[in-house]
Scaffold this active site. Structure first.
Site, mmCIF file in Angstrom:
data_model
loop_
_atom_site.group_PDB
_atom_site.id
_atom_site.type_symbol
_atom_site.label_atom_id
_atom_site.label_comp_id
_atom_site.label_asym_id
_atom_site.label_seq_id
_atom_site.Cartn_x
_atom_site.Cartn_y
_atom_site.Cartn_z
ATOM 1 N N ARG A 129 0.825 -1.204 0.000
ATOM 2 C CA ARG A 129 0.000 0.000 0.000
ATOM 3 C C ARG A 129 0.863 1.259 0.000
ATOM 4 N NH1 ARG A 129 -5.004 -0.037 2.066
ATOM 5 N NH2 ARG A 129 -4.662 1.845 3.271
ATOM 6 N N ARG A 167 9.228 5.986 -3.844
ATOM 7 C CA ARG A 167 9.452 6.898 -4.973
ATOM 8 C C ARG A 167 10.900 7.388 -5.017
ATOM 9 N NH1 ARG A 167 4.858 10.102 -3.152
ATOM 10 N NH2 ARG A 167 2.944 9.063 -3.832
ATOM 11 N N ARG A 193 -8.126 -6.575 14.296
ATOM 12 C CA ARG A 193 -7.330 -5.658 15.090
ATOM 13 C C ARG A 193 -8.241 -4.510 15.490
ATOM 14 N NH1 ARG A 193 -3.748 -5.703 18.530
ATOM 15 N NH2 ARG A 193 -2.089 -4.157 18.398
ATOM 16 N N ARG A 197 -0.391 7.040 15.418
ATOM 17 C CA ARG A 197 -0.456 8.331 14.735
ATOM 18 C C ARG A 197 -1.346 9.298 15.492
ATOM 19 N NH1 ARG A 197 -3.045 5.663 9.217
ATOM 20 N NH2 ARG A 197 -4.598 4.406 10.275
ATOM 21 N N GLU A 218 -4.263 7.777 17.954
ATOM 22 C CA GLU A 218 -4.774 6.461 17.549
ATOM 23 C C GLU A 218 -3.884 5.370 18.135
ATOM 24 O OE1 GLU A 218 -5.733 6.142 13.348
ATOM 25 O OE2 GLU A 218 -5.120 4.035 13.345
ATOM 26 N N TYR A 267 -9.410 -6.092 4.005
ATOM 27 C CA TYR A 267 -8.818 -4.770 4.235
ATOM 28 C C TYR A 267 -9.097 -3.958 2.970
ATOM 29 C CZ TYR A 267 -4.918 -1.646 5.741
ATOM 30 O OH TYR A 267 -4.133 -0.596 6.158
ATOM 31 N N ASP A 307 -9.969 -0.383 0.799
ATOM 32 C CA ASP A 307 -10.048 1.067 0.628
ATOM 33 C C ASP A 307 -11.455 1.396 0.155
ATOM 34 O OD1 ASP A 307 -7.484 1.663 1.377
ATOM 35 O OD2 ASP A 307 -6.673 1.565 -0.651
HETATM 36 N N1 UDP Z 1 3.240 1.430 7.761
HETATM 37 C C1 UDP Z 1 4.453 1.553 8.408
HETATM 38 N N2 UDP Z 1 4.884 2.782 8.770
HETATM 39 C C2 UDP Z 1 4.153 3.906 8.540
HETATM 40 C C3 UDP Z 1 2.926 3.791 7.880
HETATM 41 C C4 UDP Z 1 2.487 2.526 7.517
HETATM 42 O O1 UDP Z 1 5.115 0.557 8.658
HETATM 43 O O2 UDP Z 1 4.615 5.020 8.903
HETATM 44 C C5 UDP Z 1 2.803 0.077 7.359
HETATM 45 C C6 UDP Z 1 2.020 -0.639 8.444
HETATM 46 O O3 UDP Z 1 2.313 -2.029 8.365
HETATM 47 C C7 UDP Z 1 0.602 -0.363 8.054
HETATM 48 C C8 UDP Z 1 0.646 -0.372 6.533
HETATM 49 O O4 UDP Z 1 1.951 0.184 6.230
HETATM 50 O O5 UDP Z 1 -0.298 -1.339 8.539
HETATM 51 C C9 UDP Z 1 -0.439 0.426 5.835
HETATM 52 O O6 UDP Z 1 -0.463 1.732 6.374
HETATM 53 P P1 UDP Z 1 -1.513 2.847 5.934
HETATM 54 O O7 UDP Z 1 -1.254 4.035 6.780
HETATM 55 O O8 UDP Z 1 -1.439 3.001 4.459
HETATM 56 O O9 UDP Z 1 -2.897 2.150 6.246
HETATM 57 P P2 UDP Z 1 -4.211 2.558 7.055
HETATM 58 O O10 UDP Z 1 -3.966 2.132 8.475
HETATM 59 O O11 UDP Z 1 -4.362 4.051 6.947
HETATM 60 O O12 UDP Z 1 -5.303 1.772 6.398
#
Ligand code: UDP
Length: 383
Positions: free
Chosen positions: A180, A184, A258, A289, A314, A362, A364
């Protein structure tokens, strides 16, 4: 109830995004639709509401950003709401320093103290990956991450966050989760690659209200379908977006989820963290976060400029039956359990299972809409 039910041609269980789209499509095709929703409001975990004291729109179950590369989905969503041109950016704090989260030049150069140019990145990363000594196809999230960015970046920005988020060793998680995240070789600091991005100008709550606003749709809130399913005629088609395992009374055990816990705080300042989402990469920080929701809507000037802001920490949390499910935990064990429930679901001719809970996926938001449209159109084609 049964007599009354003859008024309806289809039953939709759950007024989340999937249920709202399905109900709308069924209604537009001439069906009278009854939607049953366990909560008191629509939108599932994508719901938002305006805080009455500050006027700030808060995403009740964590930040949701609409982004898609699917023209059909974009056109569909725009029928019901217009989107701002908000572009999501994520920053991340590691070891007391803040970095731009997309794994790109800004983060790499800041982390290594280098001044790499785009053309240098593939060679640099290849060198880091070679040092890790991995061979063959990545078999799990850890190997996938290391094969994309090397071990030091993985350990700084992925390992701790992922361990917190999932409470599972990244070696036991599937690699798709990490795919996901964009990687870049430039300074593009947008979090998503999709050409269409934004948040609903009038709020997510308006999107759901607009989807359900059709004369052939009746919605009943605070209504638990499973507790009264016997009351409905067996031949009534059911579009079910409750938990898949709950539909079968957890006969093989509960599918693992989770959980999350949110801590909300109103601060007497105009801007507390300077961005919508700040990630906390280190395992030593208990939350993953912090959201500051007013940054989703800088165009709402009076609210944006006011000397109040709402932040939300969170915290990932263990989940047990009865808690709100957030993320399906995709492991080998849950895949086995899921396959059993899927086999049972396939044997229910009158029920279409969908959405994050109904499919245990999971998802989007754009993928939920695409899937809902496909499923309901397949149904209408054969009905
Ligand atoms: N992830 C990570 N570090 C970060 C952000 C995301 O390791 O700073 C990993 C983590 O395993 C997470 C996955 O990438 O479950 C997807 O994160 P994203 O924020 O895209 O997903 P969301 O929780 O917003 O659906």
């Amino acid at each position: 109830m049964t007599e009354e039910m003859t008024e309806f041609d289809a039953l939709v269980v759950g007024a989340g995004l999937w249920g709202c789209v399905v109900a709308r499509e069924l209604a537009e095709a001439g069906n009278r639709v009854l939607v049953l929703e366990a909560r008191s409001l629509p939108g599932g975990n994508a719901r938002s509401q305006i805080d009455p004291k500050t006027g700030i729109e808060c995403h009740c179950y964590g930040a949701h950003i609409f982004h898609t590369s699917d023209e059909r989905v974009w056109a569909y969503a725009n029928r019901f709401i217009s989107f701002t041109d908000y572009r999501h950016r994520v920053l991340t704090e590691h070891d007391g320093k803040v970095y731009f989260m997309p794994l790109g030049l800004a983060l790499i150069n800041a982390f290594y103290g280098t001044n790499l140019k785009p053309a240098d990145v593939p060679g640099f990363i290849a060198g880091e990956v070679a040092k890790a000594g991995l061979t063959g196809e990545p078999r799990n999230l850890e190997e996938q991450a290391i094969s994309l960015i090397g071990r030091p970046l993985y350990e700084a920005f992925i390992k701790g966050y992922t361990q917190k988020q999932w409470n599972t060793d990244p070696k036991d998680l599937p690699s798709f989760i990490i795919r996901r995240l964009p990687v870049r070789a430039n300074y593009d600091i947008g979090y998503f690659n999709d050409p269409h991005q934004g948040v609903p100008r009038e709020g997510y709550f308006t999107l759901f209200a607009n989807l359900l606003d059709h004369p052939a749709i009746t919605v009943r809130y605070n209504t638990d379908y499973l507790a009264q399913r016997e009351a409905f005629p067996a031949e009534l088609p059911v579009f079910y977006s409750g938990p898949l395992d709950a539909y079968f009374n957890y006969r093989y055990g509960a599918l693992p989820w989770r959980g999350l816990r949110f801590e909300w705080e109103t601060k007497p300042v105009r801007d507390w963290q300077g961005c919508t989402v700040m990630n906390y990469a280190d395992a030593s920080v208990p939350y993953t976060r912090i959201h500051e929701f007013k940054h989703f809507h800088p165009e709402r000037e009076a609210v944006y400029q006011s000397e109040k802001t709402i932040i939300c920490r969170e915290f990932p949390a263990d989940w047990k039956l009865g808690d709100i499910p957030y993320y399906p935990v995709n492991t080998a064990a849950s895949a086995e359990l899921l396959a059993k429930y899927q086999a049972d679901a396939a044997a229910c001719p009158n029920v279409i299972f969908g959405g994050r809970l109904g499919e245990y996926r999971y998802y989007d938001m754009d993928k939920v809409i695409a899937r809902a449209l496909d499923q309901v159109h397949a149904y209408l084609a054969q009905a």
